[in-house]
Design a protein around this motif. Structure first.
Motif, PDB file in Angstrom:
ATOM      1  N   GLY A   1      91.172  46.005  24.497  1.00 55.26           N
ATOM      2  CA  GLY A   1      89.443  45.759  24.262  1.00 55.26           C
ATOM      3  C   GLY A   1      88.696  44.590  24.183  1.00 55.26           C
ATOM      4  N   LYS A   2      89.458  43.625  25.217  1.00 57.47           N
ATOM      5  CA  LYS A   2      89.679  41.623  23.847  1.00 57.47           C
ATOM      6  C   LYS A   2      88.651  41.795  25.458  1.00 57.47           C
ATOM      7  N   SER A   3      88.377  42.118  27.179  1.00 54.65           N
ATOM      8  CA  SER A   3      87.393  42.334  28.258  1.00 54.65           C
ATOM      9  C   SER A   3      86.207  42.590  27.386  1.00 54.65           C
ATOM     10  N   THR A   4      86.778  44.019  26.977  1.00 49.43           N
ATOM     11  CA  THR A   4      85.115  44.738  26.480  1.00 49.43           C
ATOM     12  C   THR A   4      84.298  43.877  25.231  1.00 49.43           C
TER      13      THR A   4
ATOM     14  N   ASN B   1      97.322  45.211  27.081  1.00 48.08           N
ATOM     15  CA  ASN B   1      96.577  45.400  28.126  1.00 48.08           C
ATOM     16  C   ASN B   1      96.068  46.380  27.660  1.00 48.08           C
ATOM     17  N   GLY B   2      94.372  46.377  28.393  1.00 49.85           N
ATOM     18  CA  GLY B   2      93.243  47.851  27.833  1.00 49.85           C
ATOM     19  C   GLY B   2      93.532  47.627  26.087  1.00 49.85           C
TER      20      GLY B   2
ATOM     21  N   SER C   1      91.818  47.023  33.957  1.00 47.63           N
ATOM     22  CA  SER C   1      92.136  45.803  32.357  1.00 47.63           C
ATOM     23  C   SER C   1      92.834  44.836  33.319  1.00 47.63           C
TER      24      SER C   1
ATOM     25  N   GLN D   1      87.935  36.648  32.764  1.00 48.61           N
ATOM     26  CA  GLN D   1      88.585  36.856  33.199  1.00 48.61           C
ATOM     27  C   GLN D   1      89.207  36.605  34.268  1.00 48.61           C
TER      28      GLN D   1
ATOM     29  N   HIS E   1      96.591  35.789  26.250  1.00 47.36           N
ATOM     30  CA  HIS E   1      98.466  36.626  26.571  1.00 47.36           C
ATOM     31  C   HIS E   1      99.641  35.857  25.275  1.00 47.36           C
TER      32      HIS E   1
ATOM     33  N   GLY F   1      95.473  43.203  33.109  1.00 48.25           N
ATOM     34  CA  GLY F   1      96.586  43.037  33.258  1.00 48.25           C
ATOM     35  C   GLY F   1      97.337  44.436  33.736  1.00 48.25           C
TER      36      GLY F   1
HETATM   37  N1  LIG Z   1      84.460  49.990  33.575  1.00 46.94           N
HETATM   38  C1  LIG Z   1      85.219  50.639  33.597  1.00 46.94           C
HETATM   39  N2  LIG Z   1      84.971  51.894  34.070  1.00 46.94           N
HETATM   40  C2  LIG Z   1      86.458  52.912  33.141  1.00 46.94           C
HETATM   41  N3  LIG Z   1      87.299  52.277  31.487  1.00 46.94           N
HETATM   42  C3  LIG Z   1      87.359  50.892  31.688  1.00 46.94           C
HETATM   43  C4  LIG Z   1      85.584  49.780  31.864  1.00 46.94           C
HETATM   44  N4  LIG Z   1      85.757  48.437  31.516  1.00 46.94           N
HETATM   45  C5  LIG Z   1      87.249  48.975  30.931  1.00 46.94           C
HETATM   46  N5  LIG Z   1      87.720  49.644  30.938  1.00 46.94           N
HETATM   47  C6  LIG Z   1      88.630  50.489  29.956  1.00 46.94           C
HETATM   48  O1  LIG Z   1      89.065  50.196  28.535  1.00 46.94           O
HETATM   49  C7  LIG Z   1      89.437  49.565  28.307  1.00 46.94           C
HETATM   50  C8  LIG Z   1      89.593  48.033  27.703  1.00 46.94           C
HETATM   51  O2  LIG Z   1      89.344  47.306  28.320  1.00 46.94           O
HETATM   52  P1  LIG Z   1      89.637  45.676  28.265  1.00 46.94           P
HETATM   53  O3  LIG Z   1      89.295  45.400  29.799  1.00 46.94           O
HETATM   54  O4  LIG Z   1      88.400  45.232  27.524  1.00 46.94           O
HETATM   55  O5  LIG Z   1      91.066  45.836  28.259  1.00 46.94           O
HETATM   56  P2  LIG Z   1      91.815  44.542  27.573  1.00 46.94           P
HETATM   57  O6  LIG Z   1      92.310  43.810  26.479  1.00 46.94           O
HETATM   58  O7  LIG Z   1      91.146  43.103  27.700  1.00 46.94           O
HETATM   59  O8  LIG Z   1      93.209  43.758  28.164  1.00 46.94           O
HETATM   60  P3  LIG Z   1      93.721  42.809  29.493  1.00 46.94           P
HETATM   61  O9  LIG Z   1      94.535  41.883  28.605  1.00 46.94           O
HETATM   62  O10 LIG Z   1      95.018  43.867  29.979  1.00 46.94           O
HETATM   63  O11 LIG Z   1      93.214  41.814  30.329  1.00 46.94           O
HETATM   64  C9  LIG Z   1      91.042  50.555  29.427  1.00 46.94           C
HETATM   65  O12 LIG Z   1      91.397  50.782  29.094  1.00 46.94           O
HETATM   66  C10 LIG Z   1      89.685  49.536  30.284  1.00 46.94           C
HETATM   67  O13 LIG Z   1      90.892  51.258  31.917  1.00 46.94           O
END
Ligand SMILES: Nc1ncnc2c1ncn2[C@@H]1O[C@H](COP(=O)(O)OP(=O)(O)OP(=O)(O)O)[C@@H](O)[C@H]1O
Ligand SMILES: [Mg+2]
Length: 497
Positions: free
Chosen positions: A39-42, A36-37, A387, A83, A190, A389
């Motif tokens: 960076g996948k969704s980013t 979680n976090g 994120s 997601q 996951h 999660g």
């Molecule tokens: N708009 C935003 N403002 C500030 N921080 C952000 C923003 N979007 C994402 N983040 C941060 O960027 C990091 C990556 O987030 P991301 O959503 O890409 O994770 P993820 O791998 O998709 O996690 P998950 O498995 O929980 O979905 C996290 O620390 C999140 O808090």
């Protein structure tokens, strides 16, 4: 087909992506995993033009592209299933499937959608309002919408987190078919076993960096994948201990509603009771009556506090925690800071005179919960910035903060990574061991087998079996048992208790 290199994205002080890259090949499914976090969704949001990277390049078929907005990405053939579900609850199924269509008539649209809906097994009527559909159907709907764009690159960000196993199997087949037809698919999940089965290649993100890039899935083990994700081997699971406590229990006696028929059950203090069933079998309807959202037409619900729930608010005041995987609809105030979310339930209870408790102690409490749940982000950010999660952990945290006397969990680890899942499971066990009855429903049957002391199987609004020490297969068989039977046979007392 699509190559991304050097992707970097900062949010204030947070580095979401740090020189990350991925290469998608047509005809192949590429898995993307990470905590979680990570960076996948980013990464996904960059691919679909919702976010602009601070640095990095993307090429599609060797041409550099600038995916400056969602329409541009779509024009390049990129379709994304996000997601956090993006369906419109007020609109009907067809309007959700063709959001930009102003031209074709409904009949024509229904005709176009029919094969895709059938392939994925979405049986919702085309004119049903989407807000009334169960979460799993809304997730399938979003996948159908992406397929109807006829993309060349399909990105699926946690597409199965709410889906029952049958639907996952169907989706898997569809994905295989699409890859055969030459699509490039990016599959994020996951459920690592699913990723290993569906994907030919896999990339691992850790803290925004690609720590394993496009490795062939046949050449990596599950263990090494987890190690790459976490940077260490995974700790062993703690088995659920037998309940020992003798605090107050939850009782349902002959509860009947439009969806339940004479359901009786007891969950004693310290017991973790699983509720399982196919969609609409009644296991979730039980939650509605316990938390006061629905009232039985006959029968009795007695909470551990000794009261009968009259409304949701009153049930919460009596100590009922309702932790839902549908975090968008039921869990979070997305535009409010994380710390406010984490203290929302208890503040509601304490502030019944209308005055909210002061901010400082609330922030301190939020910090305690966040540390316990390992939510590492800045708590003053809006919940929407977390994120997926970490959002789910926030939902859990706000209910734990309220010191509940009974916990109802509906898919509590939806979208939560391997390590966090174990942590959440430990918290659930702690909750039970400290003398609360716990009821849990989950689309993840393994979760039920790992956590529960016993599992009640629901069919047609009744409890039809009670299993202890069951395997996933046992549960699945019991849930599907007798399904060839006509459904209008006389409903007798539960067959096996
Ligand atoms: N708009 C935003 N403002 C500030 N921080 C952000 C923003 N979007 C994402 N983040 C941060 O960027 C990091 C990556 O987030 P991301 O959503 O890409 O994770 P993820 O791998 O998709 O996690 P998950 O498995 O929980 O979905 C996290 O620390 C999140 O808090
Ligand atoms: Mg995500």
């Amino acid at each position: 087909m699509l190559t991304a290199t050097g992707l970097t994205k900062h949010f204030g002080g947070v580095v979401a992506l740090d020189d990350a890259g991925i290469e998608l090949v047509s005809g192949q499914v590429h898995g993307l995993v990470g905590e979680n976090g990570a960076g996948k969704s980013t990464l996904v949001k960059i691919l679909c033009g919702v976010l602009r990277p601070d640095a990095g390049t993307i090429t599609i078929e060797n041409h550099p592209v600038r995916l400056t907005d969602a329409r541009r990405a779509a024009a390049h053939g990129v379709a994304v299933v996000s997601q956090e579900l993006m369906t419109f609850g007020d609109l009907i199924v067809l309007e959700n499937l063709f959001p930009h269509n102003r031209m074709a008539g409904k009949r024509e649209l229904a005709r176009r959608a029919a094969p895709v809906l059938a392939e994925l097994g979405l049986s919702a009527p085309p004119h049903a309002r989407v807000g009334t559909l169960p979460l799993a159907d809304r997730q399938l709907l979003e996948i159908c919408r992406a397929l109807l764009q006829e993309p060349r690159i399909l990105v699926l960000d946690e597409p199965t987190s709410t889906l029952p196993r049958e639907a996952v199997a169907r989706l898997e087949q569809t994905i295989r078919g699409l890859a055969k037809r030459g699509l490039a698919v990016l599959y994020i999940s996951h459920y690592l076993e699913d990723v290993m089965r569906i994907a030919q290649r896999v990339t691992v993100l850790r803290n925004g960096r690609t720590v394993l890039t496009g490795r062939e899935t046949t050449k990596v083990s599950l263990g090494s994948l987890v190690e790459a994700m976490l940077g260490e081997a995974i700790p062993p699971t703690t088995p659920t201990r037998r309940p020992t406590s003798n605090g107050p229990a939850l009782h349902l006696t002959d509860v009947t509603t439009p969806h339940l028929h004479k359901v009786s059950l007891t969950a004693t203090a310290g017991e973790i009771v699983g509720l399982a069933g196919l969609q609409g079998a009644g296991h979730l309807a039980v939650f509605d009556v316990i938390c006061g959202r629905k009232h039985p037409t006959s029968g009795q619900v007695t909470l551990p506090s000794g009261t009968t729930p009259r409304s949701f608010r009153q049930a919460v005041a009596a100590g009922v925690a309702y932790i839902s995987g549908d975090r968008k609809a039921r869990g979070l105030m997305l535009d409010r800071p994380v710390w406010e979310n984490l203290t929302a339930v208890r503040s509601l209870g304490l502030g019944r005179d209308g005055a909210l408790p002061p901010r400082r102690p609330r922030q301190a409490r939020a910090q305690t919960q966040a540390t316990k749940l390992r939510i590492s982000s800045d708590l003053t950010l809006p919940a929407s910035a977390l994120s997926g999660g970490n959002q789910q952990k926030t939902v859990l945290g706000k209910w734990l903060d309220a010191a509940p006397t009974l916990a109802l969990l509906d898919d509590p680890t939806r979208g939560v990574d391997v390590r966090a899942r174990l942590e959440v499971h430990d918290l659930i066990r702690d909750l039970a061991e400290s003398g609360r009855p716990v009821l849990i429903a989950s689309s993840d049957l393994t979760e039920l087998t790992e956590l529960c002391h016993r599992v009640l199987i629901f069919q047609h609004g009744q409890i039809t079996a009670e299993l202890t020490d069951a395997t996933e297969q046992d549960l699945s068989l019991a849930m599907n048992a007798g399904f060839a039977r006509p459904t209008n046979t006389k409903r007798n007392a539960p067959r096996q208790r």
